[in-house]
Write a protein that holds these residues in place. Sequence first.
Motif, mmCIF file in Angstrom:
data_model
loop_
_atom_site.group_PDB
_atom_site.id
_atom_site.type_symbol
_atom_site.label_atom_id
_atom_site.label_comp_id
_atom_site.label_asym_id
_atom_site.label_seq_id
_atom_site.Cartn_x
_atom_site.Cartn_y
_atom_site.Cartn_z
ATOM 1 N N GLU A 65 0.852 -1.195 0.000
ATOM 2 C CA GLU A 65 0.000 0.000 0.000
ATOM 3 C C GLU A 65 0.891 1.251 0.000
ATOM 4 O OE1 GLU A 65 -3.016 -0.086 2.946
ATOM 5 O OE2 GLU A 65 -3.599 2.010 2.628
ATOM 6 N N ARG A 66 1.980 1.177 0.759
ATOM 7 C CA ARG A 66 3.021 2.214 0.733
ATOM 8 C C ARG A 66 4.365 1.497 0.698
ATOM 9 N NH1 ARG A 66 -1.092 4.727 0.038
ATOM 10 N NH2 ARG A 66 -1.740 6.683 1.027
ATOM 11 N N ARG A 67 5.214 1.846 -0.291
ATOM 12 C CA ARG A 67 6.516 1.176 -0.405
ATOM 13 C C ARG A 67 7.535 1.995 0.390
ATOM 14 N NH1 ARG A 67 7.081 1.476 -5.455
ATOM 15 N NH2 ARG A 67 6.291 -0.476 -6.255
ATOM 16 N N ALA A 100 -5.621 5.823 -2.024
ATOM 17 C CA ALA A 100 -6.155 6.810 -1.073
ATOM 18 C C ALA A 100 -6.593 6.153 0.236
ATOM 19 C CB ALA A 100 -7.329 7.546 -1.715
ATOM 20 N N HIS A 101 -6.150 6.761 1.310
ATOM 21 C CA HIS A 101 -6.636 6.376 2.630
ATOM 22 C C HIS A 101 -6.567 7.601 3.545
ATOM 23 C CE1 HIS A 101 -2.341 5.020 4.174
ATOM 24 N NE2 HIS A 101 -2.416 6.304 3.956
ATOM 25 N N ARG A 102 -7.092 7.436 4.722
ATOM 26 C CA ARG A 102 -6.963 8.508 5.725
ATOM 27 C C ARG A 102 -6.807 7.849 7.086
ATOM 28 N NH1 ARG A 102 -13.073 11.234 6.000
ATOM 29 N NH2 ARG A 102 -14.195 9.310 6.513
ATOM 30 N N HIS A 103 -6.130 8.564 7.976
ATOM 31 C CA HIS A 103 -5.869 8.009 9.307
ATOM 32 C C HIS A 103 -5.725 9.128 10.315
ATOM 33 C CE1 HIS A 103 -1.856 8.921 7.786
ATOM 34 N NE2 HIS A 103 -1.978 7.980 6.863
ATOM 35 N N ARG A 104 -5.808 8.739 11.570
ATOM 36 C CA ARG A 104 -5.728 9.739 12.639
ATOM 37 C C ARG A 104 -4.315 10.312 12.743
ATOM 38 N NH1 ARG A 104 -10.132 11.859 13.283
ATOM 39 N NH2 ARG A 104 -9.245 12.859 15.115
ATOM 40 N N LEU A 108 4.046 14.243 7.453
ATOM 41 C CA LEU A 108 4.654 15.225 6.549
ATOM 42 C C LEU A 108 5.626 14.485 5.646
ATOM 43 C CD1 LEU A 108 7.822 15.866 7.446
ATOM 44 C CD2 LEU A 108 6.728 17.338 9.123
ATOM 45 N N ARG A 109 5.853 15.047 4.470
ATOM 46 C CA ARG A 109 6.844 14.486 3.521
ATOM 47 C C ARG A 109 7.901 15.547 3.281
ATOM 48 N NH1 ARG A 109 3.338 10.278 3.914
ATOM 49 N NH2 ARG A 109 1.245 11.092 3.712
ATOM 50 N N PHE A 110 9.155 15.140 3.212
ATOM 51 C CA PHE A 110 10.225 16.031 2.759
ATOM 52 C C PHE A 110 10.788 15.389 1.501
ATOM 53 C CE2 PHE A 110 14.483 17.814 2.511
ATOM 54 C CZ PHE A 110 14.208 19.160 2.704
ATOM 55 N N TRP A 141 -8.131 12.529 3.355
ATOM 56 C CA TRP A 141 -7.891 11.542 2.308
ATOM 57 C C TRP A 141 -6.620 11.917 1.562
ATOM 58 C CZ3 TRP A 141 -10.480 7.273 2.684
ATOM 59 C CH2 TRP A 141 -11.808 7.250 3.122
ATOM 60 N N HIS A 142 -5.735 10.945 1.382
ATOM 61 C CA HIS A 142 -4.526 11.250 0.608
ATOM 62 C C HIS A 142 -4.047 10.025 -0.165
ATOM 63 C CE1 HIS A 142 -3.207 9.933 4.626
ATOM 64 N NE2 HIS A 142 -2.135 9.400 4.025
ATOM 65 N N ASP A 143 -3.530 10.304 -1.354
ATOM 66 C CA ASP A 143 -2.890 9.273 -2.174
ATOM 67 C C ASP A 143 -1.690 9.897 -2.854
ATOM 68 O OD1 ASP A 143 -3.934 10.228 -5.023
ATOM 69 O OD2 ASP A 143 -5.729 10.105 -3.760
HETATM 70 FE FE LIG Z 1 -1.122 7.699 4.856
#
Ligand SMILES: [Fe+2]
Length: 319
Positions: A65-67, A100-104, A108-110, A141-143
């Motif tokens: 789902e995320r590599r 796409a998913h969302r979570h509590r 952040l991404r750099f 929601w983010h992908d």
């Molecule tokens: Fe996520």
Amino acid sequence: MLAESNNCDFLKKYDGSHVEPLWTVMEAMVPPHPNPKCVPHLWEYEKIKPALLEAGEKVGEYEAERRVLMLVNPNMKAPYTTDTLYAGLQLINPGETAPAHRHRAFALRFIIEGQRGFTAVEGEKIYMNKGDVILTPPWTWHDHGHEGDDVMIWLDGLDLPIFQNIPVNFAENYEERRYPSEKAENSSLKFSWEPVEEALNANKLQVDYADYEYRKPDGKPLSHIIGGEAERINAGGASVTRRETCSRVAHVYAGQGYSELVDVKGNKTVLKWKPNDTFVIPAWSWITHHSEDNVDSYLFSFNDKPLQENLGLYKAETK
Ligand SMILES: [Fe+2]
């Protein structure tokens, strides 16, 4: 007196009553200084990148789902990069979608390398370039997708360790792989590198060191838990020497140098760094960054300072 205090034989007759003496563990419960479990460590980008690229070949987009390769502190287990922060390196191949998913949890991404990749957050399609910081606030929601033709790699920073003690993180998957989004030119969730470097360089001729605290347009830190900071160290110069109750995950945007850490017990560690390396600064370690003679250095770091400020726990000292 101490031996007498430690005599707990009388408690044996109270077995099963679920009480224990505080006086035998007083120092552990109320110690003379902060006691982070994490240790200083540096992940060399040139050593990790081949593993990421291999994951990109061997682990398909539908399999992961995320590599991500998590940066796990040598003295702890996942998800701990520090006692309070999680970091990972994420790779997406051209044409792929991280669904796409969302979570509590907040993230952040750099951005480290690649072009034409994007993070879509709650309908805003945000293209990513080196040095950008992109936020995904809790429960949005983010992908991720990639329209370029080489890999995209970024550093993820999340507050996952917090949820080991407050177990309220959970996630939902969106019904489609992508949440509908449109290109956002000026997203309040994106912080480009250029204005940060410009702010850092404002006093470059006067002083060897500057720091810059990321703030959202409303003036608040990046999240209730995680904050961001950038630092400049001139060629041959050094940062201020400081220690804080928050920990940090630091990343080398540019330059070359080394960081000296002295932990709560007086042990000294020197971490030598190059561009794109990532390293850990445990809570309450004295830290000084040094830039090599021939190059200015720029660091990005994220921290749990907002969490501690919100709880009234943050403390910092400089030498
Ligand atoms: Fe996520």
